[in-house]
Design an enzyme around this catalytic site. Sequence first.
Site, PDB file in Angstrom:
ATOM      1  N   SER A 125       3.484  25.144  14.681  1.00 18.40           N
ATOM      2  CA  SER A 125       4.303  24.000  14.300  1.00 18.40           C
ATOM      3  C   SER A 125       5.800  24.292  14.291  1.00 18.40           C
ATOM      4  O   SER A 125       6.596  23.485  14.757  1.00 18.40           O
ATOM      5  CB  SER A 125       3.850  23.495  12.925  1.00 18.40           C
ATOM      6  OG  SER A 125       3.906  24.543  11.970  1.00 18.40           O
ATOM      7  N   ARG A 149       2.151  23.287   7.227  1.00 17.33           N
ATOM      8  CA  ARG A 149       1.752  23.245   5.813  1.00 17.33           C
ATOM      9  C   ARG A 149       2.153  21.917   5.186  1.00 17.33           C
ATOM     10  O   ARG A 149       1.427  21.371   4.364  1.00 17.33           O
ATOM     11  CB  ARG A 149       2.355  24.429   5.059  1.00 17.33           C
ATOM     12  CG  ARG A 149       1.699  25.734   5.497  1.00 17.33           C
ATOM     13  CD  ARG A 149       2.195  26.935   4.721  1.00 17.33           C
ATOM     14  NE  ARG A 149       1.669  28.163   5.307  1.00 17.33           N
ATOM     15  CZ  ARG A 149       2.143  29.376   5.063  1.00 17.33           C
ATOM     16  NH1 ARG A 149       3.161  29.530   4.228  1.00 17.33           N
ATOM     17  NH2 ARG A 149       1.604  30.431   5.641  1.00 17.33           N
ATOM     18  N   LYS A 151       1.490  34.698   1.830  1.00 17.69           N
ATOM     19  CA  LYS A 151       0.145  35.096   2.278  1.00 17.69           C
ATOM     20  C   LYS A 151       0.144  36.562   2.737  1.00 17.69           C
ATOM     21  O   LYS A 151      -0.665  36.954   3.580  1.00 17.69           O
ATOM     22  CB  LYS A 151      -0.329  34.142   3.377  1.00 17.69           C
ATOM     23  CG  LYS A 151      -0.395  32.677   2.912  1.00 17.69           C
ATOM     24  CD  LYS A 151      -1.083  31.758   3.931  1.00 17.69           C
ATOM     25  CE  LYS A 151      -1.181  30.326   3.384  1.00 17.69           C
ATOM     26  NZ  LYS A 151      -1.900  29.409   4.309  1.00 17.69           N
ATOM     27  N   LYS A 161      -3.190  37.079  13.086  1.00 17.92           N
ATOM     28  CA  LYS A 161      -2.423  35.975  12.518  1.00 17.92           C
ATOM     29  C   LYS A 161      -1.387  36.562  11.568  1.00 17.92           C
ATOM     30  O   LYS A 161      -1.731  37.197  10.572  1.00 17.92           O
ATOM     31  CB  LYS A 161      -3.365  35.037  11.777  1.00 17.92           C
ATOM     32  CG  LYS A 161      -2.622  33.902  11.116  1.00 17.92           C
ATOM     33  CD  LYS A 161      -3.565  32.841  10.658  1.00 17.92           C
ATOM     34  CE  LYS A 161      -2.815  31.707  10.017  1.00 17.92           C
ATOM     35  NZ  LYS A 161      -3.726  30.667   9.561  1.00 17.92           N
ATOM     36  N   LYS A 211      -1.210  34.527  16.882  1.00 19.16           N
ATOM     37  CA  LYS A 211      -0.478  33.428  16.268  1.00 19.16           C
ATOM     38  C   LYS A 211       0.570  33.945  15.310  1.00 19.16           C
ATOM     39  O   LYS A 211       0.246  34.839  14.521  1.00 19.16           O
ATOM     40  CB  LYS A 211      -1.520  32.596  15.508  1.00 19.16           C
ATOM     41  CG  LYS A 211      -1.008  31.411  14.770  1.00 19.16           C
ATOM     42  CD  LYS A 211      -2.179  30.758  14.103  1.00 19.16           C
ATOM     43  CE  LYS A 211      -1.655  29.663  13.210  1.00 19.16           C
ATOM     44  NZ  LYS A 211      -2.648  29.209  12.297  1.00 19.16           N
ATOM     45  N   TYR A 265       1.110  21.647  20.451  1.00 18.19           N
ATOM     46  CA  TYR A 265       1.273  20.231  20.108  1.00 18.19           C
ATOM     47  C   TYR A 265       1.835  19.452  21.300  1.00 18.19           C
ATOM     48  O   TYR A 265       1.856  18.238  21.273  1.00 18.19           O
ATOM     49  CB  TYR A 265       2.166  20.087  18.868  1.00 18.19           C
ATOM     50  CG  TYR A 265       1.566  20.804  17.660  1.00 18.19           C
ATOM     51  CD1 TYR A 265       0.554  20.206  16.925  1.00 18.19           C
ATOM     52  CD2 TYR A 265       1.966  22.090  17.317  1.00 18.19           C
ATOM     53  CE1 TYR A 265      -0.034  20.868  15.860  1.00 18.19           C
ATOM     54  CE2 TYR A 265       1.388  22.763  16.243  1.00 18.19           C
ATOM     55  CZ  TYR A 265       0.389  22.150  15.522  1.00 18.19           C
ATOM     56  OH  TYR A 265      -0.199  22.812  14.479  1.00 18.19           O
ATOM     57  N   GLU A 267      -7.165  44.761  14.239  1.00 23.56           N
ATOM     58  CA  GLU A 267      -7.840  43.524  13.807  1.00 23.56           C
ATOM     59  C   GLU A 267      -8.654  42.929  14.960  1.00 23.56           C
ATOM     60  O   GLU A 267      -9.772  42.453  14.759  1.00 23.56           O
ATOM     61  CB  GLU A 267      -6.815  42.478  13.338  1.00 23.56           C
ATOM     62  CG  GLU A 267      -6.238  42.715  11.958  1.00 23.56           C
ATOM     63  CD  GLU A 267      -7.180  42.275  10.829  1.00 23.56           C
ATOM     64  OE1 GLU A 267      -8.279  41.768  11.114  1.00 23.56           O
ATOM     65  OE2 GLU A 267      -6.806  42.472   9.662  1.00 23.56           O
TER      66      GLU A 267
HETATM   67  C1  PBG Z   1      -4.767  27.541   8.153  1.00 22.49           C
HETATM   68  C2  PBG Z   1      -3.854  27.408   9.318  1.00 22.49           C
HETATM   69  C3  PBG Z   1      -2.455  27.470   9.370  1.00 22.49           C
HETATM   70  C4  PBG Z   1      -2.107  27.163  10.676  1.00 22.49           C
HETATM   71  C5  PBG Z   1      -3.292  26.966  11.383  1.00 22.49           C
HETATM   72  N1  PBG Z   1      -4.363  27.151  10.535  1.00 22.49           N
HETATM   73  C6  PBG Z   1      -1.431  27.647   8.303  1.00 22.49           C
HETATM   74  C7  PBG Z   1      -1.336  28.895   7.550  1.00 22.49           C
HETATM   75  O1  PBG Z   1      -2.043  29.876   7.803  1.00 22.49           O
HETATM   76  O2  PBG Z   1      -0.543  28.910   6.608  1.00 22.49           O
HETATM   77  C8  PBG Z   1      -0.726  27.036  11.213  1.00 22.49           C
HETATM   78  C9  PBG Z   1      -0.594  26.235  12.479  1.00 22.49           C
HETATM   79  C10 PBG Z   1       0.776  25.783  12.784  1.00 22.49           C
HETATM   80  O3  PBG Z   1       1.763  26.167  12.123  1.00 22.49           O
HETATM   81  O4  PBG Z   1       0.931  24.989  13.730  1.00 22.49           O
HETATM   82  N2  PBG Z   1      -5.042  28.796   7.691  1.00 22.49           N
END
Ligand code: PBG
Length: 337
Positions: free
Chosen positions: A287, A217, A230, A207, A261, A326, A246
């Site tokens: 998203s 968010r 992050k 990720k 992701k 989505y 990982e």
């Molecule tokens: C939570 C999480 C996130 C997403 C999925 N689980 C946000 C992040 O890590 O900041 C993002 C999914 C998306 O953008 O559609 N940790």
Amino acid sequence: MSTNFNKHNMKFLEGRRLRRLRSSAWQRNMVRQNAIVPSDLILPIFIIDGENERSSIKYMPNIERLSVDLAVKRAKLAYQAGIPAVALFPKADESKRNEQASEAINKDNLICRALSEIKSSVPEIGLITDVALDLYTSHGQDGLMRDNIILNDESVDVMVKSALIQAEAGADIIAPSDMMDGRVGAIRIALDESGFEQIPILSYSAKYASSFYGPFREAVGSSSLLKGNKFTYQLDFANSDEAILEIEQDILEGADMIMIKPGMPYLDIIRQAVDRFNIPIFAYQVSGEYSLIEYGAQNGAIDRDSAIFESLMAFKRAGCTGVFTYFALEMAQKLNK
Ligand code: PBG
């Protein structure tokens, strides 16, 4: 003999026509390597409190947060369209967020209520839950924080408890998305010790610290709380070897499936992972990827439906087992027509 052969070969190369196999629809169909079917698609659903409530999401046209009763209906439609599982993301009321993320381990929290409702009304569909603390912390980080440092082991302890109450409430797949070290192993052990040895872990192993999560968010109410970034736990997008490490680590700790992701900007990572590991690899078309396609189409820059189809096919071509998107419900319904 060999001179003749070489002559023929030369002529053949000069006259070679790679367009032959693209010359008609039936011919293209005949040689097409990849296809999308509804069972490739996983539908994320945003959940809110209340009854018969829906609220629009600022940067995600056509996507709404749904109260549990409406989420049940959407899950039913997803099942009817052939989607194997939904991924649930609760937007906890801001008053429920705190430094300890205590709502994450409240057995009566929104995600647990959603799980038991959907499980009893649509038992045929798989329920995937996200394990991370950003939905519950007052600062929007995925872990607990002290002196501006994201604590690893303390966060894992809370997430283990969070995973257990999700399993008890009916989660079918646990998906840790926090990127703390050691969380897959810790969750595996806890699940096994509590009689949930049949529940698989889908680890968000790779990720990346990405700008493409922005609309999500906002959707779950953490963007206004989150200060900073992050970078100390999510992956540096300049790196690829680290993603492989990982994934290797998570497989050793007991992950059954792997998530990469965001999706489209990381097809190279997906391909490397698919070539290396004999384990199902999923991608999340996140998203921001969704919003870019929607906004581009709204403004006339691209054709919406064909852009969606192309983007999803790219994941299949990269070798993914399935895609969190989505667009899942709409696409599955179209594929069934
Ligand atoms: C939570 C999480 C996130 C997403 C999925 N689980 C946000 C992040 O890590 O900041 C993002 C999914 C998306 O953008 O559609 N940790």
